[in-house]
Design a protein around this motif. Structure first.
Motif, PDB file in Angstrom:
ATOM      1  N   HIS A  22       0.856  -1.182   0.000  1.00 48.22           N
ATOM      2  CA  HIS A  22       0.000   0.000   0.000  1.00 48.22           C
ATOM      3  C   HIS A  22       0.895   1.236   0.000  1.00 48.22           C
ATOM      4  O   HIS A  22       2.109   1.124   0.234  1.00 48.22           O
ATOM      5  N   THR A  23       0.321   2.388  -0.262  1.00 47.26           N
ATOM      6  CA  THR A  23       1.038   3.663  -0.156  1.00 47.26           C
ATOM      7  C   THR A  23       0.252   4.601   0.746  1.00 47.26           C
ATOM      8  O   THR A  23      -0.962   4.784   0.567  1.00 47.26           O
ATOM      9  N   VAL A  24       0.934   5.183   1.702  1.00 43.39           N
ATOM     10  CA  VAL A  24       0.341   6.160   2.618  1.00 43.39           C
ATOM     11  C   VAL A  24       0.796   7.545   2.178  1.00 43.39           C
ATOM     12  O   VAL A  24       2.001   7.799   2.041  1.00 43.39           O
ATOM     13  N   GLY A  25      -0.151   8.433   1.927  1.00 41.11           N
ATOM     14  CA  GLY A  25       0.184   9.770   1.474  1.00 41.11           C
ATOM     15  C   GLY A  25       0.765  10.625   2.574  1.00 41.11           C
ATOM     16  O   GLY A  25       0.544  10.409   3.767  1.00 41.11           O
ATOM     17  N   LYS A  26       1.534  11.637   2.165  1.00 44.91           N
ATOM     18  CA  LYS A  26       2.112  12.570   3.125  1.00 44.91           C
ATOM     19  C   LYS A  26       1.008  13.227   3.937  1.00 44.91           C
ATOM     20  O   LYS A  26       0.004  13.700   3.393  1.00 44.91           O
ATOM     21  N   GLY A  27       1.180  13.219   5.249  1.00 48.78           N
ATOM     22  CA  GLY A  27       0.212  13.836   6.135  1.00 48.78           C
ATOM     23  C   GLY A  27      -0.927  12.928   6.547  1.00 48.78           C
ATOM     24  O   GLY A  27      -1.751  13.306   7.391  1.00 48.78           O
ATOM     25  N   GLU A  28      -1.007  11.723   5.996  1.00 49.05           N
ATOM     26  CA  GLU A  28      -2.091  10.804   6.330  1.00 49.05           C
ATOM     27  C   GLU A  28      -1.768   9.996   7.583  1.00 49.05           C
ATOM     28  O   GLU A  28      -0.602   9.709   7.883  1.00 49.05           O
ATOM     29  N   VAL A  29      -2.823   9.594   8.280  1.00 48.87           N
ATOM     30  CA  VAL A  29      -2.726   8.635   9.373  1.00 48.87           C
ATOM     31  C   VAL A  29      -3.588   7.437   8.989  1.00 48.87           C
ATOM     32  O   VAL A  29      -4.783   7.590   8.710  1.00 48.87           O
ATOM     33  N   VAL A  30      -2.990   6.262   8.961  1.00 48.32           N
ATOM     34  CA  VAL A  30      -3.661   5.066   8.462  1.00 48.32           C
ATOM     35  C   VAL A  30      -3.519   3.939   9.476  1.00 48.32           C
ATOM     36  O   VAL A  30      -2.463   3.775  10.101  1.00 48.32           O
ATOM     37  N   TRP A  31      -4.585   3.174   9.631  1.00 48.68           N
ATOM     38  CA  TRP A  31      -4.548   1.952  10.442  1.00 48.68           C
ATOM     39  C   TRP A  31      -4.514   0.732   9.520  1.00 48.68           C
ATOM     40  O   TRP A  31      -5.310   0.630   8.584  1.00 48.68           O
ATOM     41  N   TYR A  32      -3.577  -0.174   9.790  1.00 51.69           N
ATOM     42  CA  TYR A  32      -3.570  -1.490   9.158  1.00 51.69           C
ATOM     43  C   TYR A  32      -3.846  -2.537  10.238  1.00 51.69           C
ATOM     44  O   TYR A  32      -3.339  -2.424  11.371  1.00 51.69           O
ATOM     45  N   VAL A  33      -4.627  -3.563   9.907  1.00 47.17           N
ATOM     46  CA  VAL A  33      -4.759  -4.740  10.763  1.00 47.17           C
ATOM     47  C   VAL A  33      -4.500  -5.953   9.884  1.00 47.17           C
ATOM     48  O   VAL A  33      -5.292  -6.273   8.993  1.00 47.17           O
ATOM     49  N   SER A  34      -3.381  -6.609  10.113  1.00 48.76           N
ATOM     50  CA  SER A  34      -2.982  -7.762   9.314  1.00 48.76           C
ATOM     51  C   SER A  34      -3.191  -9.038  10.103  1.00 48.76           C
ATOM     52  O   SER A  34      -2.800  -9.125  11.277  1.00 48.76           O
ATOM     53  N   ALA A  35      -3.800 -10.026   9.450  1.00 51.23           N
ATOM     54  CA  ALA A  35      -3.953 -11.354  10.045  1.00 51.23           C
ATOM     55  C   ALA A  35      -2.965 -12.275   9.344  1.00 51.23           C
ATOM     56  O   ALA A  35      -2.989 -12.398   8.111  1.00 51.23           O
ATOM     57  N   ILE A  36      -2.093 -12.915  10.118  1.00 52.01           N
ATOM     58  CA  ILE A  36      -1.037 -13.750   9.558  1.00 52.01           C
ATOM     59  C   ILE A  36      -1.353 -15.205   9.847  1.00 52.01           C
ATOM     60  O   ILE A  36      -1.569 -15.593  11.009  1.00 52.01           O
ATOM     61  N   TYR A  37      -1.376 -15.996   8.789  1.00 48.60           N
ATOM     62  CA  TYR A  37      -1.744 -17.410   8.875  1.00 48.60           C
ATOM     63  C   TYR A  37      -0.500 -18.286   8.809  1.00 48.60           C
ATOM     64  O   TYR A  37       0.425 -18.005   8.037  1.00 48.60           O
ATOM     65  N   ALA A  38      -0.490 -19.357   9.599  1.00 48.41           N
ATOM     66  CA  ALA A  38       0.599 -20.331   9.533  1.00 48.41           C
ATOM     67  C   ALA A  38       0.099 -21.689  10.016  1.00 48.41           C
ATOM     68  O   ALA A  38      -0.440 -21.797  11.120  1.00 48.41           O
ATOM     69  N   LYS A  39       0.286 -22.696   9.174  1.00 51.51           N
ATOM     70  CA  LYS A  39       0.029 -24.075   9.571  1.00 51.51           C
ATOM     71  C   LYS A  39       1.141 -24.934   8.978  1.00 51.51           C
ATOM     72  O   LYS A  39       1.137 -25.252   7.795  1.00 51.51           O
ATOM     73  N   PRO A  40       2.140 -25.285   9.798  1.00 52.73           N
ATOM     74  CA  PRO A  40       3.289 -26.019   9.276  1.00 52.73           C
ATOM     75  C   PRO A  40       2.953 -27.467   8.941  1.00 52.73           C
ATOM     76  O   PRO A  40       1.993 -28.055   9.466  1.00 52.73           O
ATOM     77  N   SER A  41       3.761 -28.047   8.078  1.00 49.14           N
ATOM     78  CA  SER A  41       3.708 -29.483   7.853  1.00 49.14           C
ATOM     79  C   SER A  41       4.285 -30.185   9.071  1.00 49.14           C
ATOM     80  O   SER A  41       4.950 -29.578   9.911  1.00 49.14           O
ATOM     81  N   GLY A  42       4.044 -31.460   9.171  1.00 50.67           N
ATOM     82  CA  GLY A  42       4.566 -32.226  10.296  1.00 50.67           C
ATOM     83  C   GLY A  42       3.972 -33.614  10.322  1.00 50.67           C
ATOM     84  O   GLY A  42       3.065 -33.942   9.540  1.00 50.67           O
ATOM     85  N   GLU A  43       4.497 -34.427  11.217  1.00 53.35           N
ATOM     86  CA  GLU A  43       4.009 -35.796  11.335  1.00 53.35           C
ATOM     87  C   GLU A  43       2.530 -35.783  11.707  1.00 53.35           C
ATOM     88  O   GLU A  43       2.099 -35.135  12.656  1.00 53.35           O
ATOM     89  N   GLY A  44       1.725 -36.495  10.908  1.00 57.69           N
ATOM     90  CA  GLY A  44       0.294 -36.572  11.164  1.00 57.69           C
ATOM     91  C   GLY A  44      -0.515 -35.404  10.631  1.00 57.69           C
ATOM     92  O   GLY A  44      -1.730 -35.345  10.839  1.00 57.69           O
TER      93      GLY A  44
END
Length: 681
Positions: free
Chosen positions: A633-655
């Motif tokens: 994304h790009t935030v313009g000069k003088g702007e205040v922006v909120w980001y909320v990111s959800a990060i997903y992770a499910k590793p491989s493994g036995e079973g």
């Protein structure tokens, strides 16, 4: 026992280390021998130096590098001998110590200067003298004098860094003291008293004085806690109060440190010197060696399991070896991008600290107990006040969220080693192999900001504020309910540019959505416009069938990416981009992904876009070819922006079936009510 020399690992060669069936004390002894044997061809004629393969330079001289080569493996050899084991190559080290400390020898190690690397290597030599009497007994009167002058007198007269290094001088003196040699009790006591000023509470010591916040494996397995425990064992009879204090600290911190290891045998790579590899578990062997009573709910079966599973996991990493069978600089493969400026070819043998368990008697419960998994006795989420971490066992991996730590001096990749938002036992962190565009910056678990159109990027390194705070659960908005009524969060305020301020809040996974954690950024671009790139974990970019790069997502193969891999700035190819709410994911060894949650209905849309960064090879420390799902994304000069990111992770493994890798992808967590309230403010 015949010492095997001249090992060459050709095409598909298997290192003897990987062939040992690790089950008991004897098998771990054999495992150590497979580390020591390949060093034999690299000893100098008088055995005082070991020149491990690799012509890489470090910040100190070549002789000091070769002193590392002989002294660091002493950690393993000394522990083996202390526990009654044997090694046919022991005489190599005895002859090397004689020649290396003899000023008249052509292989003399050299008198150390102030802050000299030789001081580090005095620690394993001091320990070896203390616990392996055969070394001192093999020296004549003149040779003992040489050792006293080099090991004791020289280091006691010199300045040392105000860090864990001070423990190395303690052990130089302690080794001589245990054998009746000349040493300085006054210097030893002063150093320990000063090292005690590094103590911060809850069992944790900082790697330095007030004003530095650096609590990585040096605070536990690589140096401070480890050496405190060895000191308690060796000096405990003479100094019972000091020994008791060190043991008490270990008991307290053990309940924190246990959260850095998973049931697959992996440790969470965090901070510097992760090239010391299996030394990450040395704290646990040192607990047994020092006779520390484990705090509940830990058992010796659990501790034994952590150590042995860890060694077995490293057996599954065939690329850690040079063709001649010596350890390389790197993590799961040779990697100079990861290396610190003090990592010589002999440096990785600090890994031999892991073999402190061999100095533990055979009848100790560490060896007699049955291995146990970590189990359900440990909390799934735990906040660690001193290091500024929130630990999680949810989602199939061991993960930590981090805020506030920073290396106290310039270090390659320091923003990645300490400033990343999340670190995982399954998905290692990434370091920049170059400084041009996102492919080279490889911003895994980092938010990058650029003010020049995406050529150069700044990420979190030093925080102006970092705190472990608490927020009410949505079902208890006032935080006054009974039981667990609040959620721990990490808040940091940092400035990538003098006129741009970022406030980041890290939220751990919840049991309802165990594969997701949240990060919220409030960006105040007061003085300039900035491009942003918010990265998820890095994941292997290789197809299972043939090792080629991943294709577009194929549900029948349970593999691929969404959207397609196109290019970081190729806006003319729409299929390489997706909306932020739709997100981006990659599936290979498990699945990782990222979604933007901030575009709430009825609110002004921020409009972030999702894509895959095809990171430069060898940027990640675990996988040599990786992708990083990223929101831009790009935030313009003088702007205040909120980001909320959800990060997903499910590793491989036995079973874990490949068909289940994306099971949680559509179950996206909601923005917590408290966070919505903060955003509306």
């Amino acid at each position: 026992m015949e010492v095997k020399t001249g090992l060459i690992l050709g095409y598909n060669g298997v290192h003897p280390f990987s062939k040992v069936n690790i089950t008991d004390r004897a098998s771990v002894q054999e495992l150590l021998r497979t580390l020591l044997d390949p060093l034999e061809p690299f000893f100098s004629p008088l055995k005082a130096r070991v020149k491990c393969p690799g012509a890489t330079a470090v910040r100190f001289d070549q002789t000091a590098s070769e002193v590392e080569g002989i002294c660091r493996p002493l950690w393993g050899l000394a522990c083996l001998l202390a526990g009654g084991g044997d090694y046919n190559g022991t005489e190599w080290w005895i002859q090397g110590i004689k020649a290396g400390t003899d000023p008249e020898s052509p292989e003399y190690w050299g008198y150390p200067r102030d802050n000299d690397q030789r001081m580090v290597e005095m620690c394993p030599l001091g320990y070896a003298l203390a616990v392996a009497p055969v070394i001192w007994q093999s020296l004549n009167e003149k040779e003992r004098g040489n050792v006293e002058n080099w090991l004791g007198n020289s280091i006691n007269e010199k300045n040392m860094p105000n860090t864990n290094w001070l423990w190395f001088r303690v052990f130089a003196n302690l080794g001589l003291k245990k054998q009746g040699g000349k040493f300085s009790q006054e210097r030893l006591d002063r150093d320990i008293e000063h090292l005690n000023t590094f103590y911060r509470g809850d069992g944790w010591s900082n790697d330095g004085p007030e004003g530095i916040h650096q609590m990585d494996y040096y605070s536990s397995s690589f140096a401070i806690q480890f050496l405190q425990l060895l000191y308690a064992k060796l000096a405990g009879e003479d100094e019972p109060e000091r020994a008791a204090e060190f043991k008490k600290r270990a008991q307290v911190v053990a309940l924190d440190l246990i959260h850095y290891y998973d049931n697959e045998g992996r440790s969470i790579p965090f901070g510097r010197s992760v090239g010391y590899r299996f030394a990450m578990v040395s704290f646990w062997g040192a607990m047994a060696y020092a006779g520390v009573e484990l705090p509940e709910p830990l058992t010796w079966g659990m501790v034994k399991g952590v150590v042995l599973r860890h060694l077995r996991w490293w057996q599954t990493q065939p690329d850690i070896w040079s063709p001649s069978g010596t350890l390389t600089i790197g993590y799961t493969f040779p990697n100079m991008y990861l290396a610190e400026n003090y990592n010589s070819p002999g440096s990785p043998y600090w890994a031999c600290l892991a073999f402190i368990c061999l100095a533990v008697p055979a009848d100790h419960p560490f060896w007699t107990s049955e291995e146990q998994p970590l189990g359900d006795a440990l909390p799934k989420i735990k906040e660690l006040k001193q290091p500024g971490h929130i630990m999680s066992y949810l989602g199939g991996h061991c993960m930590l969220l981090s805020s506030g730590q920073a290396c106290s001096y310039p270090m390659k990749g320091t923003h990645a080693k300490y400033g990343s938002f999340a670190y995982s036992s399954a998905y290692g962190y990434s370091v920049p192999p170059g400084l041009f565009t996102l492919e080279q910056y490889a911003l895994a678990s980092q938010l990058g900001l650029s003010d020049d159109g995406g050529e150069f990027w700044k990420a979190r390194r030093v925080s102006e504020y970092a705190g472990l705070e608490h927020r009410p659960h949505d079902d208890d908005p006032n935080g006054k309910g009974k039981g667990k009524s609040t959620t721990p969060v990490l808040v940091s305020v940092w400035k990538p540019f003098p006129d741009v301020t970022v406030r980041t809040t890290l939220v751990p996974p919840a049991e309802e959505t165990p594969n997701w954690h949240l990060r919220a950024h409030r960006i105040d671009a007061a003085g300039r416009a900035v491009m942003t790139a918010d990265g998820a974990f890095a994941i292997s970019n290789e197809r299972r069938a043939d090792g080629r790069y991943l294709d577009a997502w194929d549900a029948t193969k349970c593999e691929g990416t969404s959207p397609r891999i196109i290019g970081n700035y190729d806006l003319a190819t729409p299929e390489g981009w997706a909306g932020g709410r739709q997100g981006a994911f990659a599936v290979s060894k498990g699945a990782v992904g990222i979604r933007a949650l901030e575009d709430i209905e009825g609110k002004k849309k921020v409009g972030r876009s999702a894509m895959l960064v095809n990171a430069d090879p060898n940027s990640n420390i675990v996988e040599s070819r990786t992708l990083i799902p990223t929101l831009q994304h790009t935030v313009g000069k003088g702007e205040v922006v909120w980001y909320v990111s959800a990060i997903y992770a499910k590793p491989s493994g036995e079973g874990v079936a490949p068909e289940s890798y994306l099971d949680g992808w559509e179950k996206v967590p909601e923005i917590p009510a408290w966070l919505r309230a903060e955003m509306e403010e």
